[in-house]
Scaffold this active site. Structure first.
Site, PDB file in Angstrom:
ATOM      1  CG  HIS B 119       5.413   7.370  -8.028  1.00 23.06           C
ATOM      2  ND1 HIS B 119       4.397   6.443  -8.018  1.00 23.06           N
ATOM      3  CD2 HIS B 119       6.394   6.848  -7.235  1.00 23.06           C
ATOM      4  CE1 HIS B 119       4.743   5.425  -7.253  1.00 23.06           C
ATOM      5  NE2 HIS B 119       5.959   5.635  -6.775  1.00 23.06           N
ATOM      6  CD  GLU B 120      10.040   8.115  -6.730  1.00 23.87           C
ATOM      7  OE1 GLU B 120      10.147   7.958  -5.498  1.00 23.87           O
ATOM      8  OE2 GLU B 120       9.858   7.176  -7.521  1.00 23.87           O
ATOM      9  CG  HIS B 123       7.111   7.359  -2.298  1.00 26.63           C
ATOM     10  ND1 HIS B 123       6.229   6.437  -1.818  1.00 26.63           N
ATOM     11  CD2 HIS B 123       7.505   6.903  -3.523  1.00 26.63           C
ATOM     12  CE1 HIS B 123       6.076   5.455  -2.718  1.00 26.63           C
ATOM     13  NE2 HIS B 123       6.837   5.726  -3.751  1.00 26.63           N
ATOM     14  CG  HIS B 129       4.559   1.834  -4.051  1.00 29.53           C
ATOM     15  ND1 HIS B 129       5.719   1.097  -4.022  1.00 29.53           N
ATOM     16  CD2 HIS B 129       4.887   3.005  -4.658  1.00 29.53           C
ATOM     17  CE1 HIS B 129       6.688   1.789  -4.582  1.00 29.53           C
ATOM     18  NE2 HIS B 129       6.211   2.955  -4.971  1.00 29.53           N
TER      19      HIS B 129
END
Lengths: 82, 367
Positions: B119-120, B123, B129
């Site tokens: 997930h990170e 970014h 998100h």
């Protein structure tokens, strides 16, 4: 199935909501954001934004479903641009 | 999916990463593996490559940090915020910080390092998100077995909109989050559970309470972390207050939130011949205590009291259930049996032994 809602302390709930919205929805730090009388309360506005993002009922109030999402572990990156 | 405001992206496709430190909660080799696997989630669907470097500045610096770690975004201790990452750019740009105080693991206990890292890194590459609850870029944590993980289509679409498609001949596709009112929605399995209906689809379940108008979408792993995704059949045994879950040649017995110890067990213990590789659908008839198992175009009947298959089975489904040839999912409710095949649902009256109504599969969701 279903889990009985916990009884929450009102002060703690407000603290949780403010802290969550400050961290992830760019709510400006203010001593009493919930006590403003002119225009829409920024806390309610941000709460609605958060509820819309998570597909919750948009009430502007920290209902049980909203608090449940706020308590979930999550990524520290804000959901909105700061 | 949502881009990071300003649409920042890396100008090069060949990126470097560096692991600055390790968490003592996991073996170093397991951390290395989680990071390698998390990077491959993104490199598999784009032209991006990631090369590990040591002792020099990398595009993506990965570290475990404690409370205030001098980036103006202190961590908050166990739970709450798990990690954060910075958008593509020089210096701190692209860097990933993991909260050292979390219970990092390589499995379903605590927080799975691979899932959070993947997930990170989204970014780090320019994604913000997503509000698709099934997307990897959804902000709240949910566990998926790393061995079963497939990057959801929403994330594939997002990252490919920034960096383009993968160089491979066959483009990877990912799972799409089910929507209750999608007219093309089909189900893997359905069961009743203490008066509610649970519709299984991929790694999700749609939960419908008869007294509530809305349908709740949850990950199966939220309630039962030990269950796999892609459940193929399920039924409730009301008398024992259990549900039985089937996938391939195994089944699990669940009591409330608990998967009973000793499971999964092979379905052959229930009396299926070895030629049966999976069960497509099942339901238990509360009145007789018999359970019906549907496999391809045939069905078996199991006696829950004798704990054995009844004689004379399998029989052809079409012989006893009208024009219902094959079944994806089934359940019994209020005396009727509901059979699902594709986007069609048949309401079957077992007393009259005939189909009394034909509906869309999504008829339970008040669409």
């Amino acid at each position: 199935f279903p889990v009985a809602p916990e009884v929450e302390d009102e002060g703690k709930t407000l603290q949780l909501v403010e802290s969550y919205l400050q961290n992830f929805y760019n709510l400006q730090k203010d001593r009493h954001p919930h006590l403003r009388s002119h225009g829409e309360n920024p806390l309610n506005t941000k709460l609605k934004e958060m509820q819309l993002f998570f597909g919750l009922e948009v009430t502007g109030k920290p209902d049980l479903d909203t608090l449940e999402v706020m308590k979930k572990p999550r990524c520290g990156v804000p959901d909105v641009d700061q | 999916y949502v881009f990071t405001p300003g649409n920042p992206k890396w100008k090069r496709n060949n990126l470097t990463y560096r692991i600055l430190n390790y968490t003592p909660k996991m073996r170093r080799a397991d951390v290395d593996e989680a990071i390698r696997k998390a990077l491959s989630v993104w490199s598999n669907v784009t032209p991006l490559t990631f090369q590990k470097v040591e002792d020099k500045e990398a595009d993506i610096m990965i570290s475990f940090a404690y409370r205030d770690h001098r980036d103006n975004s202190p961590f908050d201790g166990p739970n709450g915020q798990l990690a954060h990452a910075f958008q593509p750019g020089e210096g701190i740009g692209g860097d990933v910080h993991m909260d050292e105080e979390e219970a990092w693991t390589k499995d379903g206990r605590g927080y799975n390092l691979f899932i959070v890292l993947a997930h990170e890194l989204g970014h780090s590459l320019g994604l913000s998100h997503s509000n698709d609850p099934g997307a990897l870029m959804y902000p709240t944590y949910s566990y998926t077995d790393p061995n079963e993980f497939l990057l959801p289509q929403d994330d594939i679409d997002g990252i490919q909109a920034i960096y383009g498609q993968s160089n491979t001949a066959v483009q990877p596709t990912g799972p799409v989050t089910p929507e209750a009112c999608d007219p093309n929605l089909t189900f893997d399995a359905i069961t009743t559970l203490r008066g509610e209906l649970f519709f299984f689809k991929g790694r999700y379940m749609l939960r419908k309470h008869p007294a509530r108008t809305e349908t709740e979408l949850n990950f199966i792993s939220l309630f039962w972390p030990k269950l796999p995704s892609g459940i193929q059949a399920a039924y409730e045994n009301v008398e024992r207050d259990e549900i039985l879950i089937f996938k391939e040649d195994k089944y699990w017995v669940i009591e409330g939130y608990d998967v009973l110890p000793g499971y999964p067990k092979p379905i052959y213990g229930l009396g299926f011949p070895k030629t049966v590789k999976r069960v497509n659908a099942a339901y238990n008839d509360e009145a007789t205590g018999k359970t019906y198992f549907f496999v391809a175009d045939r069905y078996w009947r199991y006696d829950e009291k004798k704990k054995s298959m009844d004689h004379g089975y399998p029989r052809k489904i079409v012989s006893d259930f009208g024009k219902i040839g094959r079944v994806d999912a089934a359940f019994q409710k209020d005396g009727y049996v509901y059979f699902f095949h594709g986007t069609t649902q048949f309401q079957f009256d077992p007393r009259a032994k005939r189909i009394v109504r034909q509906m869309k599969s999504t008829s339970w969701f008040n669409c």
